[in-house]
Scaffold this motif. Structure first.
Motif, PDB file in Angstrom:
ATOM      1  N   GLY A 363      44.373  44.172  43.972  1.00 37.58           N
ATOM      2  CA  GLY A 363      44.852  42.994  44.681  1.00 37.58           C
ATOM      3  C   GLY A 363      43.882  41.835  44.689  1.00 37.58           C
ATOM      4  N   ASN A 364      42.759  41.983  43.984  1.00 31.93           N
ATOM      5  CA  ASN A 364      41.791  40.882  43.987  1.00 31.93           C
ATOM      6  C   ASN A 364      42.247  39.742  43.083  1.00 31.93           C
ATOM      7  N   PRO A 365      42.090  38.496  43.508  1.00 26.02           N
ATOM      8  CA  PRO A 365      42.579  37.359  42.712  1.00 26.02           C
ATOM      9  C   PRO A 365      41.888  37.203  41.359  1.00 26.02           C
ATOM     10  N   VAL A 366      40.609  37.609  41.269  1.00 25.26           N
ATOM     11  CA  VAL A 366      39.872  37.583  40.003  1.00 25.26           C
ATOM     12  C   VAL A 366      39.754  39.016  39.510  1.00 25.26           C
ATOM     13  N   ALA A 367      40.117  39.260  38.274  1.00 23.09           N
ATOM     14  CA  ALA A 367      40.052  40.616  37.729  1.00 23.09           C
ATOM     15  C   ALA A 367      38.624  41.149  37.814  1.00 23.09           C
ATOM     16  N   MET A 368      38.478  42.365  38.329  1.00 22.93           N
ATOM     17  CA  MET A 368      37.161  42.965  38.493  1.00 22.93           C
ATOM     18  C   MET A 368      36.838  43.839  37.291  1.00 22.93           C
ATOM     19  N   THR A 369      35.675  43.617  36.715  1.00 23.72           N
ATOM     20  CA  THR A 369      35.203  44.364  35.556  1.00 23.72           C
ATOM     21  C   THR A 369      33.878  45.029  35.917  1.00 23.72           C
ATOM     22  N   PRO A 370      33.408  45.977  35.123  1.00 25.64           N
ATOM     23  CA  PRO A 370      32.101  46.571  35.416  1.00 25.64           C
ATOM     24  C   PRO A 370      30.990  45.528  35.498  1.00 25.64           C
ATOM     25  N   GLU A 371      31.075  44.521  34.631  1.00 26.99           N
ATOM     26  CA  GLU A 371      30.004  43.514  34.590  1.00 26.99           C
ATOM     27  C   GLU A 371      30.039  42.596  35.812  1.00 26.99           C
ATOM     28  N   ASN A 372      31.202  42.020  36.112  1.00 28.71           N
ATOM     29  CA  ASN A 372      31.207  41.059  37.218  1.00 28.71           C
ATOM     30  C   ASN A 372      31.144  41.758  38.580  1.00 28.71           C
ATOM     31  N   THR A 373      31.615  43.007  38.657  1.00 27.75           N
ATOM     32  CA  THR A 373      31.519  43.742  39.919  1.00 27.75           C
ATOM     33  C   THR A 373      30.072  44.122  40.209  1.00 27.75           C
TER      34      THR A 373
END
Length: 381
Positions: A363-373
C-alpha cells in the motif's frame, strides 16, 4: 463528545463515559455466560481491570482472567490463552486493553475452536476460509487506549517468536460483536503511552489517506481521523483527565482502523519488523519513522498531502504538513531516531527483507525495493 451514544460499524459500539457498567449486559446479549477476560500483564491488577471483573462477577459471570500477554503478543501467549479458555469451559472472550490485549483476546476466541496452526490463517489470499467459522467464539472488546483500533478490526497482529516476524491473522468473524468505548478507562494512561498510541491512530489515518488504492469512504474517514488527532492528542497528553479529548481520541483510533482497509505503507512495513526484533512500542515506532517515510514518499504524495493540510488548517502544503508532524512528535516527547528508541546493532538486511515481506508494503505510494528500503531504514536510524 462525552455523551453516551450507540452506533453500528457493523459491530455495535457503546460509546461514552461510564459505559463499562454495561459489560455484563453486552456479554449476556451475545450468549456469553462464562467469559474469559484477556488482557496484558500490566493491566491485570489495575483498578479499571478490577472494575470490569467486578461488573462480570456481580452479574454471575465469574471473574476469570488470562493475562500472560506480552507487549508484542506471540504464538506462545496464544497457546497459553487457548488452553486457559478450553480448561475453563468458557464460551466467549472479553478482549480488554490496548492493542496487545485486544489482538490476543480476539485470537483466543478464534483459535479455541480451530484444529490448524494459527499461521495457516495468515492474511494471505483467502487463507481465512480455512477456518471453521462456526467454532469462533463471540468477542466483546473493551479498549483502554486510543491507538490501534483493534476493537473494530477483523484481524490481529501476532509475532512469530521463532522468526521474529509480525504476522496478520485475519477472519471476518473476529470482528467483535460489541465494543464498549469508555473514555474513563483511558484517563490514567501514562503520557508516553498516550503519545505512542495516539500517533498509531494518526499513522493509520495518514497511511490510508496516502495509499494509492481506491476506497473513497476510507479516504474521507482517514482525513477526519487526522483532524481529530491533531485537535485532541496534545490535549489528552497534557491533561489525561480531559474526557472530551480522550473520547475524541477513541473515535480517531476506531476511524484509523476503519480507514486502513484502503492500505497501509512503509511506516508499518518498517515498524512491524523493528517491533518484533527489538520489542519497541508499535505506535511510538510508527511516530519515529513517520517523517523519514514522508520524505521517501514525497514525489507521490505531495499534492495529496497539500489537500490534507488545507483541510487540517495547516499552512504551507506538504512542507507545512511535514513540519506539523515534526512539531507534534517533539511536543509528545517522541524520540527523533530509531537509535534513540533503543534499536542498536540492527541486522539491516534482515529488517529490510522482513519489511519487504510485510503486507503493508503493497500500500505504499512509492514502490519499495531492497535498495530504497535499505536507504530509508538507514535514514530512520
Amino acid at each position: 463528545m462525552t455523551a453516551n451514544v450507540n452506533w453500528s460499524y457493523p459491530t455495535a459500539i457503546r460509546f461514552g463515559a461510564g459505559r463499562i457498567c454495561e459489560l455484563a449486559e453486552a456479554c449476556e446479549a451475545n450468549g456469553i455466560k462464562r467469559p474469559l477476560l484477556v488482557t496484558d500483564r500490566g493491566l491485570s491488577n489495575l483498578p479499571i481491570t478490577q472494575q470490569a471483573m467486578d461488573v462480570l462477577d456481580s452479574a454471575g459471570l465469574g471473574r476469570a482472567m488470562f493475562h500472560d500477554v506480552d507487549p508484542n503478543p506471540n504464538e506462545i501467549n496464544l497457546s497459553a490463552g487457548v488452553a486457559a479458555y478450553r480448561d475453563g469451559g468458557h464460551d466467549g472472550v472479553v478482549a480488554f486493553g490496548g492493542g496487545s490485549g485486544l489482538d490476543l483476546g480476539k485470537l483466543v476466541a478464534f483459535m479455541a475452536g480451530q484444529n490448524r496452526p494459527v499461521w495457516d490463517f495468515e492474511d494471505v489470499g483467502d487463507w481465512w476460509s480455512r477456518a471453521d467459522a462456526d467454532a469462533i467464539a463471540p468477542i466483546i472488546a473493551v479498549p483502554t487506549t486510543a491507538g490501534t483500533g483493534s476493537e473494530v478490526g477483523r484481524a490481529s497482529v501476532l509475532t512469530n517468536s521463532v522468526t521474529h516476524e509480525k504476522k496478520i491473522i485475519f477472519h471476518p468473524k473476529i470482528l467483535p460483536a460489541v465494543v464498549i468505548a469508555d473514555p474513563k478507562l483511558t484517563v490514567d494512561m501514562p503520557r508516553a503511552i498516550t503519545a505512542g498510541t495516539g500517533m498509531d491512530a494518526f499513522a493509520h489515518c495518514l497511511e490510508a489517506f496516502c495509499s494509492p488504492h481506491y476506497h473513497p469512504m476510507s479516504q474521507g474517514i482517514a482525513l477526519e481521523g487526522m483532524r481529530l488527532v491533531k485537535e485532541n492528542l496534545p490535549a489528552a497528553y497534557a491533561d489525561g483527565t480531559d474526557l472530551e479529548a480522550r473520547a475524541e481520541m477513541m473515535s480517531a483510533a476506531m476511524m484509523g482502523a476503519t480507514a486502513f482497509q484502503k492500505g497501509l505503507g512503509a511506516i508499518h512495513a518498517l515498524s512491524h519488523p523493528i517491533g518484533a526484533v527489538f520489542n519497541t512500542h508499535h505506535g511510538t515506532t510508527n511516530a519515529v519513522v513517520m517523517q523519514p517515510v514522508l520524505r521517501f514518499n514525497r514525489p507521490a504524495i505531495e499534492d495529496r498531502l497539500a489537500m490534507a493540510a488545507a483541510y487540517l488548517d495547516i499552512e504551507g502544503g506538504f512542507d507545512g504538513f511535514y513540519d506539523f508532524v515534526g512539531s507534534l512528535t517533539e511536543r509528545l516527547g517522541i524520540p527523533e531516531t530509531l537509535t534513540e528508541l533503543g534499536v542498536s546493532d540492527p541486522d539491516i538486511d534482515a529488517l529490510v527483507a522482513s519489511a519487504l515481506n510485510d503486507p503493508s508494503t503493497g500500500g505504499n505510494p512509492v514502490a519499495m525495493t531492497p535498495e530504497n528500503t535499505k536507504a530509508l531504514l538507514l535514514d530512520c536510524l
